[in-house]
Design a protein around this motif. Structure first.
Motif: not given
Length: 284
Positions: A17-20, A110-113, A115-119, A157-161
């Protein structure tokens, strides 16, 4: 239903939902993607410069490193700023009130970030395959490497972020103090030029952190084997790449839940209100 399983499912759904919401927010999406587009344009203007020791252009050699940089900066700073923002506006406090809410919250980010990184990766990579000679041939055999480096890079990187975000009460502080060491590490990690031209002790520091290994892993996936001559030891060092990123992944997965739980225990309505008042005073 087990509360942990429920938290994981709800976190995954919240991440989607956050990614959408990100995609439908024109201002956020454009500002985020413009950064990737600008990097691609800069690389394109390096077309006329040849990389020493190879038949490739400087732009082609630098593009994989830029992909690694996007993963590192978005995973570390992007996640930290997001967590600090939602800590300031009370979103984190509301998540804390739910059963296993912090676990669900972390999974969602983790999921939303991711997907944003992949984009952002696709925004640079897909046009880059057409603009820069030599990349298509490397990807033809290197796409499995691209997949595992990307997956392990996100995990590293995501958990350290999230840990970094829990250390700062304000996203402005993350964007200031948090960016300085990250940009310094990027500067010595061989993103825009061979790290072998740097002093040996600087190379040693760079190899401790994920940025160098993400750039190296992406180069190994996209560049022809001959380009390995530009690297330390003249090799892509896949085992070392997996090992260092794996260590950062384990460290993040162990430390992040502990730090987030401690941070959540300190969260309260009065703390959120105090941060809001300080924010208003800064704006005023």
């Amino acid at each position: 239903m087990n509360t942990t399983v429920h938290a994981l499912r709800m976190g995954g759904a919240r991440g989607l939902l956050d990614f959408r919401a990100f995609l439908t927010n024109r201002q956020d999406a454009l500002s985020n993607l413009m950064t990737s587009g600008t990097l691609l344009a800069v690389l394109y203007f390096l077309q006329s410069a040849a990389a020493d020791g190879t038949s490739l252009t400087a732009g082609a050699v630098s593009l994989p490193g830029v992909l690694g940089m996007l993963i590192a900066t978005s995973g570390l700073i992007g996640t930290a700023m997001l967590l600090a923002t939602e800590r300031e506006d009370g979103t984190l406090l509301r998540a804390k009130a739910l059963p296993r809410g912090m676990l669900g919250y972390l999974v969602g980010k983790v999921v939303s970030q991711s997907l944003v990184i992949l984009l952002n990766i696709l925004v640079v990579l897909v046009p880059g395959l057409f603009l820069f000679d030599g990349l298509t041939g490397g990807l033809a055999s290197g796409w499995p490497t691209l997949v595992w480096v990307l997956a392990l890079g996100l995990a590293a990187t995501l958990p350290i972020g999230a840990v970094l975000g829990s250390l700062f009460e304000s996203p402005r502080t993350v964007g200031g103090l948090g960016m300085l060491p990250i940009m310094g590490l990027i500067g010595i990690s061989g993103i825009f030029g061979p790290v072998t031209v740097l002093p040996v002790w600087v190379q040693a520091i760079a190899q401790v952190f994920p940025m160098y290994w993400l750039g190296l892993g992406m180069r190994s996936a996209l560049l022809p084997d001959a380009a390995a001559a530009l690297e330390i030891g003249g090799s892509w060092r896949h085992l070392e790449t997996a090992g260092v990123l794996g260590v950062w992944t384990v460290a993040g997965l162990v430390i992040a839940p502990i730090v987030l739980r401690r941070m959540a225990r300190r969260e309260s309505g009065s703390a959120v209100e105090a941060r809001k008042q300080r924010s208003v005073q800064r704006v005023g």
